[in-house]
Scaffold this motif. Sequence first.
Motif, short mmCIF file in Angstrom:
data_model
loop_
_atom_site.label_atom_id
_atom_site.label_comp_id
_atom_site.label_asym_id
_atom_site.label_seq_id
_atom_site.Cartn_x
_atom_site.Cartn_y
_atom_site.Cartn_z
N SER A 111 58.47 37.88 97.94
CA SER A 111 59.78 37.79 97.44
C SER A 111 59.77 36.73 96.18
CB SER A 111 61.17 37.10 98.38
OG SER A 111 60.46 35.63 98.67
N THR A 112 60.84 37.08 95.34
CA THR A 112 61.05 36.05 94.40
C THR A 112 61.92 34.99 94.63
OG1 THR A 112 60.76 37.89 92.51
CG2 THR A 112 62.00 35.99 91.71
N VAL A 113 61.35 33.94 94.52
CA VAL A 113 62.11 32.54 94.95
C VAL A 113 62.54 31.89 93.66
CG1 VAL A 113 61.97 30.35 96.24
CG2 VAL A 113 60.77 32.48 97.03
N LEU A 114 63.95 31.63 93.72
CA LEU A 114 64.64 30.60 92.89
C LEU A 114 64.62 29.24 93.71
CD1 LEU A 114 67.51 31.27 90.29
CD2 LEU A 114 66.89 28.78 91.16
N PHE A 115 64.01 28.24 93.36
CA PHE A 115 64.06 26.95 93.89
C PHE A 115 65.21 25.92 93.02
CE2 PHE A 115 62.51 22.65 95.25
CZ PHE A 115 62.56 22.65 96.53
N GLU A 116 66.15 25.73 93.65
CA GLU A 116 67.15 24.95 92.84
C GLU A 116 67.73 23.74 93.60
OE1 GLU A 116 70.20 24.71 89.29
OE2 GLU A 116 69.24 26.57 89.92
N CYS A 117 67.22 22.51 93.36
CA CYS A 117 66.22 22.16 92.27
C CYS A 117 65.32 21.06 92.89
CB CYS A 117 67.01 21.59 90.98
SG CYS A 117 67.81 20.31 91.08
N THR A 163 52.48 12.82 97.69
CA THR A 163 51.59 13.44 98.47
C THR A 163 52.32 14.63 99.69
OG1 THR A 163 49.96 12.40 98.37
CG2 THR A 163 49.64 13.42 100.22
N ALA A 164 53.45 13.82 100.13
CA ALA A 164 54.09 14.55 101.25
C ALA A 164 54.92 15.81 100.48
CB ALA A 164 55.10 13.62 101.72
N LEU A 165 55.45 15.54 99.58
CA LEU A 165 56.41 16.78 98.96
C LEU A 165 55.47 17.77 98.34
CD1 LEU A 165 59.14 14.63 97.29
CD2 LEU A 165 59.29 16.01 99.34
N TRP A 166 54.30 17.41 97.84
CA TRP A 166 53.62 18.29 97.20
C TRP A 166 52.86 19.21 98.22
CZ3 TRP A 166 52.69 20.77 93.13
CH2 TRP A 166 51.77 21.60 92.89
N ALA A 167 52.88 18.66 99.46
CA ALA A 167 52.25 19.47 100.37
C ALA A 167 53.22 20.57 100.72
CB ALA A 167 51.99 18.65 101.69
N GLU A 168 54.52 20.31 100.67
CA GLU A 168 55.55 21.30 101.02
C GLU A 168 55.43 22.43 99.88
OE1 GLU A 168 59.27 20.79 102.79
OE2 GLU A 168 58.53 18.61 103.05
N LEU A 169 55.61 21.97 98.63
CA LEU A 169 55.70 22.60 97.46
C LEU A 169 54.45 23.26 97.24
CD1 LEU A 169 57.41 19.88 95.06
CD2 LEU A 169 58.37 22.04 95.74
N SER A 170 53.30 22.99 97.41
CA SER A 170 51.93 23.79 97.12
C SER A 170 51.97 25.18 97.97
CB SER A 170 50.86 22.94 97.20
OG SER A 170 50.64 22.52 98.89
N GLY A 171 52.59 25.03 99.31
CA GLY A 171 53.03 26.13 99.90
C GLY A 171 53.67 27.07 99.30
N LEU A 172 54.74 26.66 98.67
CA LEU A 172 55.67 27.38 98.04
C LEU A 172 54.99 28.17 96.98
CD1 LEU A 172 58.74 28.43 97.54
CD2 LEU A 172 59.03 26.40 96.24
N LEU A 173 54.18 27.57 95.93
CA LEU A 173 53.61 28.19 95.10
C LEU A 173 52.29 28.88 95.24
CD1 LEU A 173 53.71 24.78 92.82
CD2 LEU A 173 55.14 26.64 92.53
N SER A 174 51.72 28.75 96.46
CA SER A 174 50.58 29.45 96.90
C SER A 174 50.82 30.84 97.32
CB SER A 174 49.82 28.69 97.59
OG SER A 174 50.23 28.72 98.88
N ARG A 175 52.22 31.27 97.78
CA ARG A 175 52.56 32.58 98.24
C ARG A 175 52.39 33.45 97.15
NH1 ARG A 175 56.86 32.61 96.27
NH2 ARG A 175 58.17 34.36 97.08
N PRO A 176 52.20 34.68 97.69
CA PRO A 176 51.95 36.04 96.48
C PRO A 176 53.13 36.49 95.92
CG PRO A 176 52.14 36.88 98.91
CD PRO A 176 52.21 35.18 99.04
N GLY A 177 54.53 36.03 96.08
CA GLY A 177 55.58 36.33 95.22
C GLY A 177 55.79 35.38 94.09
N HIS A 178 56.96 35.63 93.14
CA HIS A 178 57.22 35.10 92.07
C HIS A 178 58.10 33.84 92.45
CE1 HIS A 178 56.10 38.36 89.64
NE2 HIS A 178 56.61 39.08 90.06
N THR A 179 57.73 32.65 91.89
CA THR A 179 58.69 31.42 92.06
C THR A 179 58.97 30.77 90.70
OG1 THR A 179 57.13 31.15 93.99
CG2 THR A 179 58.42 29.09 93.26
N VAL A 180 60.44 30.61 90.61
CA VAL A 180 60.78 29.91 89.49
C VAL A 180 61.58 28.41 90.23
CG1 VAL A 180 62.89 29.93 88.00
CG2 VAL A 180 61.61 31.94 88.56
#
Length: 171
Positions: A73-79, A99-116
């Motif tokens: 999917s294409t994800v719009l993360f606001e905000c 570190t804690a927040l990056w662990a969650e965000l990096s999962g969002l960024l590493s998936r195959p879809g588009h992320t905004v």
Amino acid sequence: MTVFISGGSGSGKSALAERICSSFGGEMLYIATMPVYSEEDRKKVARHHALRAGRGFETAEMPSKIGPIPPQSTVLFECLSTFTANRMFSGEQCPCWETALWAELSGLLSRPGHTVIVSAEIGGDGEYYTPEVDAYRRTLTALGRRICAQADLVIETVCGIPLIKKGTLPC
């Protein structure tokens, strides 16, 4: 493709993010991070839903944790700024929020879809803040830097004008 959009309140960053997501097509998921505490909050959420109506976005409320996301999917993360504040000012104790927040965000960024990812621009006013707010500003800045390092497109919005800092606007 990963896109990071920052800007002040009312700068046009949300409208631009939605336009970019629509240009990618396919399944679109809007991750809303604003917690609803008051009637004013409910009105703001209703206004945002109305603005997105008919544009093909499915909305998922995720104010404090990023849940499962369809991989293509294409994800719009606001905000990002709201999500970070929700966690840091929740009363939860954490030795390193970045570190804690990056662990969650990096999962969002590493998936195959588009992320905004959209983030409010804060702290450019030269004011002095409490230690807690200053820690929040530092964490938000560090997360923004990490996202920008990985992003294909980085945009700052000013008065509705997108200022491209990295990459090329797809629409």
